[in-house]
Write an enzyme that holds these catalytic residues in place. Structure first.
Site, PDB file in Angstrom:
ATOM      1  N   TRP A   1       8.002 -10.257 -10.679  1.00  7.88           N
ATOM      2  CA  TRP A   1       9.176  -9.884  -9.722  1.00  7.88           C
ATOM      3  C   TRP A   1       9.006 -10.711  -8.528  1.00  7.88           C
ATOM      4  O   TRP A   1      10.186 -11.087  -8.023  1.00  7.88           O
ATOM      5  CB  TRP A   1       9.076  -8.454  -9.620  1.00  7.88           C
ATOM      6  CG  TRP A   1       9.456  -7.696 -10.829  1.00  7.88           C
ATOM      7  CD1 TRP A   1       8.576  -6.832 -11.506  1.00  7.88           C
ATOM      8  CD2 TRP A   1      10.533  -8.032 -11.590  1.00  7.88           C
ATOM      9  NE1 TRP A   1       9.403  -6.545 -12.619  1.00  7.88           N
ATOM     10  CE2 TRP A   1      10.699  -7.094 -12.804  1.00  7.88           C
ATOM     11  CE3 TRP A   1      11.811  -8.714 -11.375  1.00  7.88           C
ATOM     12  CZ2 TRP A   1      11.506  -7.000 -13.812  1.00  7.88           C
ATOM     13  CZ3 TRP A   1      12.924  -8.602 -12.429  1.00  7.88           C
ATOM     14  CH2 TRP A   1      12.691  -7.775 -13.578  1.00  7.88           C
TER      15      TRP A   1
ATOM     16  N   LYS B   1      14.252   3.060 -12.021  1.00 12.90           N
ATOM     17  CA  LYS B   1      12.684   3.479 -12.124  1.00 12.90           C
ATOM     18  C   LYS B   1      12.607   4.752 -11.776  1.00 12.90           C
ATOM     19  O   LYS B   1      11.855   5.629 -12.242  1.00 12.90           O
ATOM     20  CB  LYS B   1      11.756   2.270 -11.435  1.00 12.90           C
ATOM     21  CG  LYS B   1      11.737   1.292 -12.281  1.00 12.90           C
ATOM     22  CD  LYS B   1      12.732   0.129 -12.312  1.00 12.90           C
ATOM     23  CE  LYS B   1      12.497  -0.982 -13.270  1.00 12.90           C
ATOM     24  NZ  LYS B   1      12.377  -2.280 -12.380  1.00 12.90           N
TER      25      LYS B   1
ATOM     26  N   ASP C   1      10.724  -5.165  -1.795  1.00 12.20           N
ATOM     27  CA  ASP C   1      11.245  -4.667  -3.305  1.00 12.20           C
ATOM     28  C   ASP C   1      10.461  -3.677  -3.755  1.00 12.20           C
ATOM     29  O   ASP C   1       9.366  -3.674  -4.201  1.00 12.20           O
ATOM     30  CB  ASP C   1      11.135  -6.021  -4.268  1.00 12.20           C
ATOM     31  CG  ASP C   1      11.692  -5.583  -5.433  1.00 12.20           C
ATOM     32  OD1 ASP C   1      12.204  -4.295  -5.911  1.00 12.20           O
ATOM     33  OD2 ASP C   1      11.492  -6.345  -6.506  1.00 12.20           O
TER      34      ASP C   1
HETATM   35  C1  LIG Z   1      12.952  -3.501 -12.653  1.00 10.64           C
HETATM   36  C2  LIG Z   1      12.658  -4.267 -11.220  1.00 10.64           C
HETATM   37  C3  LIG Z   1      13.181  -5.459 -10.649  1.00 10.64           C
HETATM   38  C4  LIG Z   1      14.720  -5.820 -11.620  1.00 10.64           C
HETATM   39  O1  LIG Z   1      15.509  -4.848 -11.338  1.00 10.64           O
HETATM   40  P1  LIG Z   1      17.231  -4.868 -11.979  1.00 10.64           P
HETATM   41  O2  LIG Z   1      17.853  -3.726 -11.329  1.00 10.64           O
HETATM   42  O3  LIG Z   1      17.180  -5.100 -13.324  1.00 10.64           O
HETATM   43  O4  LIG Z   1      17.692  -6.299 -11.288  1.00 10.64           O
HETATM   44  C5  LIG Z   1      12.976  -6.119  -9.418  1.00 10.64           C
HETATM   45  N1  LIG Z   1      11.821  -5.848  -9.110  1.00 10.64           N
HETATM   46  C6  LIG Z   1      11.157  -4.923  -9.403  1.00 10.64           C
HETATM   47  C7  LIG Z   1       9.702  -4.652  -8.738  1.00 10.64           C
HETATM   48  C8  LIG Z   1      11.289  -4.156 -10.647  1.00 10.64           C
HETATM   49  O5  LIG Z   1      10.673  -3.240 -10.971  1.00 10.64           O
END
Ligand SMILES: *Cc1c(COP(=O)(O)O)cnc(C)c1O
Length: 360
Positions: free
Chosen positions: A102, A196, A172
């Site tokens: 990521w 999540k 993030d």
């Molecule tokens: C799942 C995830 C993403 C991507 O998320 P989307 O909503 O599918 O764009 C980005 N960063 C992390 C840490 C993630 O777990």
């Protein structure tokens, strides 16, 4: 069929109580005669739902008054672009920590808008750890410092908050938000896709310090401007109304559970159950450095990868699903977000023990 234990990395398990309440309210929300999905986003019912969700999130996370909470769409992946478009603010470069898949995606996208200085990387060891801050090469002229406190794929979590002085810290938090208390005042901006630890896919939450917004890159689309969303209470256009409603139910559930301190204890106990067992056996192996073992995503491999398919089949027969690991790590990954009950983790460990006994 009874509900199974879903160890998916996302979209992920939601609290059963939340799903049941949503079911009860699905067709007729609190006697108003329609579903939340059918409501005008500018009507008093939905405005109330959104305001309550924001108030509960602010209370849970202790979000200071000088931070805006935005309910957006596009997932965390859209934030990979929105962050540089909004936060470069005339500066030439931004600092990024590279701890996994990521981080890499965030870095790749940011490079479209400015220079990126990678302050440290753990790629040398297949992203199995996070470099400590004494290993970071920070640039004091950077527009911001971006990192990924929990790398969902590698299962690498950073439990300390980086010190970046005057340079805003951007995180993030897609896969760790709401899993433990955090001092929001240490951050310039936090973002997270909902699927999540918050609610259904389609909603993205951004928490941003007020003074950082309003200075966009030329050519930034209106919908990518945080200030537009902040000035319009996330209702510049139609927001993801049902996602906001569901997130609101999850926030209420978290409050009823005792808030983020209680949730952290719960998560420590769940992750501990799994890691403690992994430490006692050589049949399974956890690749993550001890200090960075994620409480949300636990990757592990079997000694003999030829047994992977059989392991997954046996797990499924016991109602334990979505355990296949990401292709970049291999093996298994158990995602054990807030809504995964401890019974699910205990059943997984019991199964792992039985499988080891049979094949070890
Ligand atoms: C799942 C995830 C993403 C991507 O998320 P989307 O909503 O599918 O764009 C980005 N960063 C992390 C840490 C993630 O777990």
């Amino acid at each position: 069929m009874e509900r199974i234990y879903n160890f998916s990395a996302g979209p992920a398990v939601l609290p059963r109580e939340v799903l049941e309440q949503a079911r009860d309210e699905l067709v007729n929300w609190q006697g108003c005669g329609m579903s939340v999905m059918e409501m005008s986003h500018r009507g008093k019912e939905f405005m109330g739902i959104a305001a309550q969700a924001e108030a509960d999130l602010r209370e849970l996370m202790g979000i200071p008054a000088n931070y805006k909470v935005l309910f957006l769409q596009g997932g965390a992946s859209t934030q990979f672009a929105m962050v540089p478009m909004n936060l470069l603010r005339g500066k030439k470069s931004a600092d990024y920590l590279n701890t996994g898949e990521w981080s890499k995606k965030a870095i790749k996208e940011a490079k479209r808008y400015g220079a990126v200085n990678v302050v440290a990387s753990s790629e040398d060891k297949n992203f199995s750890y996070a470099p400590t801050q004494d290993q970071w090469q920070l640039d004091k002229n950077a527009a911001y410092v971006h990192y990924t406190p929990n790398e969902t794929i590698g299962g690498v979590e950073i439990f300390w908050t980086p010190e970046t002085g005057e340079v805003p810290l951007v995180a993030d938090m897609s896969s760790t938000i709401l899993s433990r208390p955090m001092d929001i005042s240490k951050f310039g901006l936090i973002y997270a896709g909902a699927q999540k630890n918050i609610g259904p896919a389609g909603l993205t939450i951004v928490i941003v310090r007020e003074d950082l917004i309003g200075e966009i890159l030329p050519g930034t689309p209106t919908m990518f401007d945080y200030k537009i969303h902040a000035d319009n209470d996330s209702m510049y256009n139609t927001p993801p109304t049902y996602g906001i409603y569901m997130a609101g139910l999850v926030f209420k559930w978290l409050k009823a559970m005792g808030g983020l301190k209680a949730m952290e204890q719960h998560n420590v106990a769940k992750a501990g159950t799994l890691y403690d067992y992994l430490d006692t056996t050589s049949f399974y192996h956890c690749p993550t450095a001890r200090d960075n073992r994620s409480r949300m995503n636990v990757p592990f491999t079997l000694k003999d990868a030829a047994l992977d398919e059989e392991f997954l089949k046996g797990a499924k027969a016991r109602g334990l699903v979505q355990l296949k690991g990401h292709r970049s790590v291999g093996g298994m990954r158990a995602s054990i977000y807030n809504a995964m009950p401890i019974e699910g983790v205990q059943l997984l460990v019991d199964y792992m023990k039985a499988f080891e006994k049979q094949h070890g």
